[in-house]
Design a protein around this motif. Structure first.
Motif, PDB file in Angstrom:
ATOM      1  N   ALA A  20       0.788  -1.242   0.000  1.00 39.27           N
ATOM      2  CA  ALA A  20       0.000   0.000   0.000  1.00 39.27           C
ATOM      3  C   ALA A  20       0.814   1.283   0.000  1.00 39.27           C
ATOM      4  CB  ALA A  20      -0.933   0.013   1.219  1.00 39.27           C
ATOM      5  N   GLU A  22       3.791   4.182  -0.771  1.00 35.34           N
ATOM      6  CA  GLU A  22       4.463   4.722  -1.959  1.00 35.34           C
ATOM      7  C   GLU A  22       5.897   5.067  -1.574  1.00 35.34           C
ATOM      8  OE1 GLU A  22       3.172   5.284  -5.009  1.00 35.34           O
ATOM      9  OE2 GLU A  22       5.000   6.231  -5.758  1.00 35.34           O
ATOM     10  N   LEU A  71       2.254   7.698   5.386  1.00 29.60           N
ATOM     11  CA  LEU A  71       0.794   7.671   5.298  1.00 29.60           C
ATOM     12  C   LEU A  71       0.434   6.694   4.191  1.00 29.60           C
ATOM     13  CD1 LEU A  71      -2.021   8.867   6.041  1.00 29.60           C
ATOM     14  CD2 LEU A  71      -1.655  10.450   4.126  1.00 29.60           C
ATOM     15  N   ALA A  72      -0.342   5.709   4.526  1.00 36.56           N
ATOM     16  CA  ALA A  72      -0.765   4.729   3.510  1.00 36.56           C
ATOM     17  C   ALA A  72      -2.089   4.110   3.936  1.00 36.56           C
ATOM     18  CB  ALA A  72       0.286   3.634   3.346  1.00 36.56           C
ATOM     19  N   ARG A  79     -10.545   6.265  -0.180  1.00 33.24           N
ATOM     20  CA  ARG A  79     -11.665   7.196  -0.387  1.00 33.24           C
ATOM     21  C   ARG A  79     -12.803   6.950   0.591  1.00 33.24           C
ATOM     22  NH1 ARG A  79     -11.158  10.445  -4.891  1.00 33.24           N
ATOM     23  NH2 ARG A  79     -12.519  11.820  -3.682  1.00 33.24           N
ATOM     24  N   GLY A  81     -12.119   8.055   3.899  1.00 28.58           N
ATOM     25  CA  GLY A  81     -11.772   8.943   5.005  1.00 28.58           C
ATOM     26  C   GLY A  81     -10.740   8.404   5.981  1.00 28.58           C
ATOM     27  N   ALA A  83      -7.429   8.085   5.623  1.00 25.79           N
ATOM     28  CA  ALA A  83      -6.248   8.958   5.701  1.00 25.79           C
ATOM     29  C   ALA A  83      -6.560  10.220   6.486  1.00 25.79           C
ATOM     30  CB  ALA A  83      -5.762   9.307   4.296  1.00 25.79           C
ATOM     31  N   ARG A  84      -7.724  10.774   6.236  1.00 28.09           N
ATOM     32  CA  ARG A  84      -8.161  11.948   7.012  1.00 28.09           C
ATOM     33  C   ARG A  84      -8.092  11.664   8.511  1.00 28.09           C
ATOM     34  NH1 ARG A  84     -10.997  16.231   4.654  1.00 28.09           N
ATOM     35  NH2 ARG A  84     -11.933  15.646   2.669  1.00 28.09           N
ATOM     36  N   VAL A 106       6.463  14.390   0.961  1.00 24.76           N
ATOM     37  CA  VAL A 106       5.597  13.971  -0.149  1.00 24.76           C
ATOM     38  C   VAL A 106       6.387  14.073  -1.453  1.00 24.76           C
ATOM     39  CG1 VAL A 106       3.403  14.366  -1.328  1.00 24.76           C
ATOM     40  CG2 VAL A 106       3.615  14.945   1.102  1.00 24.76           C
ATOM     41  N   ALA A 116      -5.018  14.377  -1.281  1.00 28.61           N
ATOM     42  CA  ALA A 116      -5.316  14.036   0.119  1.00 28.61           C
ATOM     43  C   ALA A 116      -4.639  15.029   1.065  1.00 28.61           C
ATOM     44  CB  ALA A 116      -4.867  12.607   0.429  1.00 28.61           C
ATOM     45  N   ALA A 119      -6.506  18.314   0.737  1.00 30.75           N
ATOM     46  CA  ALA A 119      -7.831  18.259   1.362  1.00 30.75           C
ATOM     47  C   ALA A 119      -7.746  18.331   2.882  1.00 30.75           C
ATOM     48  CB  ALA A 119      -8.558  16.979   0.949  1.00 30.75           C
TER      49      ALA A 119
HETATM   50  C1  LIG Z   1      -2.979   9.033  -0.313  1.00 33.45           C
HETATM   51  C2  LIG Z   1      -3.789   8.037   0.471  1.00 33.45           C
HETATM   52  C3  LIG Z   1      -3.119   7.778   1.824  1.00 33.45           C
HETATM   53  C4  LIG Z   1      -5.202   8.642   0.725  1.00 33.45           C
HETATM   54  O1  LIG Z   1      -5.913   7.758   1.570  1.00 33.45           O
HETATM   55  P1  LIG Z   1      -7.501   7.733   1.600  1.00 33.45           P
HETATM   56  O2  LIG Z   1      -7.909   7.013   2.855  1.00 33.45           O
HETATM   57  O3  LIG Z   1      -8.029   7.218   0.335  1.00 33.45           O
HETATM   58  O4  LIG Z   1      -7.860   9.262   1.734  1.00 33.45           O
HETATM   59  P2  LIG Z   1      -9.242   9.841   2.310  1.00 33.45           P
HETATM   60  O5  LIG Z   1     -10.366   8.933   1.958  1.00 33.45           O
HETATM   61  O6  LIG Z   1      -9.069  10.193   3.742  1.00 33.45           O
HETATM   62  O7  LIG Z   1      -9.382  11.157   1.437  1.00 33.45           O
HETATM   63  C5  LIG Z   1      -9.379  12.442   2.024  1.00 33.45           C
HETATM   64  C6  LIG Z   1      -9.595  13.449   0.908  1.00 33.45           C
HETATM   65  O8  LIG Z   1      -8.461  13.493   0.085  1.00 33.45           O
HETATM   66  C7  LIG Z   1      -8.852  13.661  -1.282  1.00 33.45           C
HETATM   67  N1  LIG Z   1      -8.419  12.466  -2.031  1.00 33.45           N
HETATM   68  C8  LIG Z   1      -7.915  11.319  -1.523  1.00 33.45           C
HETATM   69  N2  LIG Z   1      -7.586  10.480  -2.515  1.00 33.45           N
HETATM   70  C9  LIG Z   1      -7.880  11.106  -3.660  1.00 33.45           C
HETATM   71  C10 LIG Z   1      -7.762  10.765  -5.023  1.00 33.45           C
HETATM   72  N3  LIG Z   1      -7.264   9.570  -5.410  1.00 33.45           N
HETATM   73  N4  LIG Z   1      -8.169  11.642  -5.952  1.00 33.45           N
HETATM   74  C11 LIG Z   1      -8.703  12.843  -5.600  1.00 33.45           C
HETATM   75  N5  LIG Z   1      -8.826  13.228  -4.302  1.00 33.45           N
HETATM   76  C12 LIG Z   1      -8.429  12.377  -3.357  1.00 33.45           C
HETATM   77  C13 LIG Z   1     -10.344  13.840  -1.277  1.00 33.45           C
HETATM   78  O9  LIG Z   1     -10.627  15.212  -1.130  1.00 33.45           O
HETATM   79  C14 LIG Z   1     -10.715  13.106  -0.020  1.00 33.45           C
HETATM   80  O10 LIG Z   1     -11.905  13.558   0.513  1.00 33.45           O
HETATM   81  P3  LIG Z   1     -13.322  13.025  -0.100  1.00 33.45           P
HETATM   82  O11 LIG Z   1     -13.198  11.548  -0.317  1.00 33.45           O
HETATM   83  O12 LIG Z   1     -14.288  13.396   0.973  1.00 33.45           O
HETATM   84  O13 LIG Z   1     -13.485  13.763  -1.383  1.00 33.45           O
HETATM   85  C15 LIG Z   1      -3.967   6.701  -0.298  1.00 33.45           C
HETATM   86  O14 LIG Z   1      -4.401   6.976  -1.610  1.00 33.45           O
HETATM   87  C16 LIG Z   1      -2.692   5.878  -0.375  1.00 33.45           C
HETATM   88  O15 LIG Z   1      -2.392   5.086   0.535  1.00 33.45           O
HETATM   89  N6  LIG Z   1      -1.930   6.043  -1.472  1.00 33.45           N
HETATM   90  C17 LIG Z   1      -0.670   5.279  -1.653  1.00 33.45           C
HETATM   91  C18 LIG Z   1       0.366   5.656  -0.612  1.00 33.45           C
HETATM   92  C19 LIG Z   1       0.684   7.134  -0.685  1.00 33.45           C
HETATM   93  O16 LIG Z   1       0.886   7.703  -1.734  1.00 33.45           O
HETATM   94  N7  LIG Z   1       0.752   7.749   0.518  1.00 33.45           N
HETATM   95  C20 LIG Z   1       1.099   9.157   0.655  1.00 33.45           C
HETATM   96  C21 LIG Z   1       2.553   9.311   0.773  1.00 33.45           C
HETATM   97  S1  LIG Z   1       3.013  11.016   0.818  1.00 33.45           S
END
Ligand SMILES: CC(C)(COP(=O)(O)OP(=O)(O)OC[C@H]1O[C@@H](n2cnc3c(N)ncnc32)[C@H](O)[C@@H]1OP(=O)(O)O)[C@@H](O)C(=O)NCCC(=O)NCCS
Length: 135
Positions: A20, A22, A71-72, A79, A81, A83-84, A106, A116, A119
């Motif tokens: 999961a 990155e 953060l993962a 999607r 919440g 990560a939030r 990042v 994310a 947001a």
């Molecule tokens: C980035 C990551 C942690 C987000 O986790 P998540 O649980 O899906 O995020 P959330 O559901 O809490 O999203 C919070 C907000 O961020 C935004 N968001 C999150 N993912 C998004 C996407 N793929 N595209 C657009 N907006 C996004 C949205 O505004 C979202 O709010 P909403 O769903 O109410 O519109 C997840 O995609 C992940 O694990 N990615 C791979 C690892 C990574 O890149 N980690 C970050 C390292 S810096």
């Protein structure tokens, strides 16, 4: 449920990061994660759902500054919440410790993650770069 990781979670967390996270540092090994938990038992937060690790964040506090790493969220749980909630839990820890600002590492190329961070109130600072030395 968000809770601090324990030594019993380490193997599952390493497997989770491969699936999961990155930009995972391939030098991650169990000893490193155990050392983190031993040094600061509150730093590595896991999101546990039905007994499985589906999210992580490292809320690193060195006594001076607050940093977020790793953060993962599991692909199937995105999607919703998580990560939030992980970021909010890390921020609560930092506030309790007296921090007034937090930063996150990042990758510029990790554009999937940028929304994310945006947001949740994070802003990229153009004027800073990361200077690194390996040893
Ligand atoms: C980035 C990551 C942690 C987000 O986790 P998540 O649980 O899906 O995020 P959330 O559901 O809490 O999203 C919070 C907000 O961020 C935004 N968001 C999150 N993912 C998004 C996407 N793929 N595209 C657009 N907006 C996004 C949205 O505004 C979202 O709010 P909403 O769903 O109410 O519109 C997840 O995609 C992940 O694990 N990615 C791979 C690892 C990574 O890149 N980690 C970050 C390292 S810096």
């Amino acid at each position: 449920m968000i809770r601090p990781a324990t030594p019993a979670d380490v193997d599952a967390i390493l497997e989770f990061w491969v699936a999961a996270a990155e930009g995972t540092d391939r030098r991650d090994d169990p000893a490193k994660v155990h050392a983190l938990i031993e040094r600061d038992p509150e730093a590595l937060l896991v999101y546990e759902l039905d007994g499985a690790v589906v999210g992580t964040v490292i809320a690193g506090w060195d006594g001076w500054r607050a940093h977020l790493y790793r953060l993962a969220v599991a692909p199937q749980a995105r999607r919703r919440g998580l990560a939030r909630q992980l970021i909010a839990a890390a921020e609560e820890r930092f506030k309790a410790l007296g921090a007034f600002r937090v930063d996150a590492m990042v990758l510029h190329d990790n554009t999937d993650a940028h929304p994310a961070w945006a947001a949740t109130g994070y802003v990229m600072q153009e004027q800073w770069g990361r200077w690194v030395r390996h040893f």
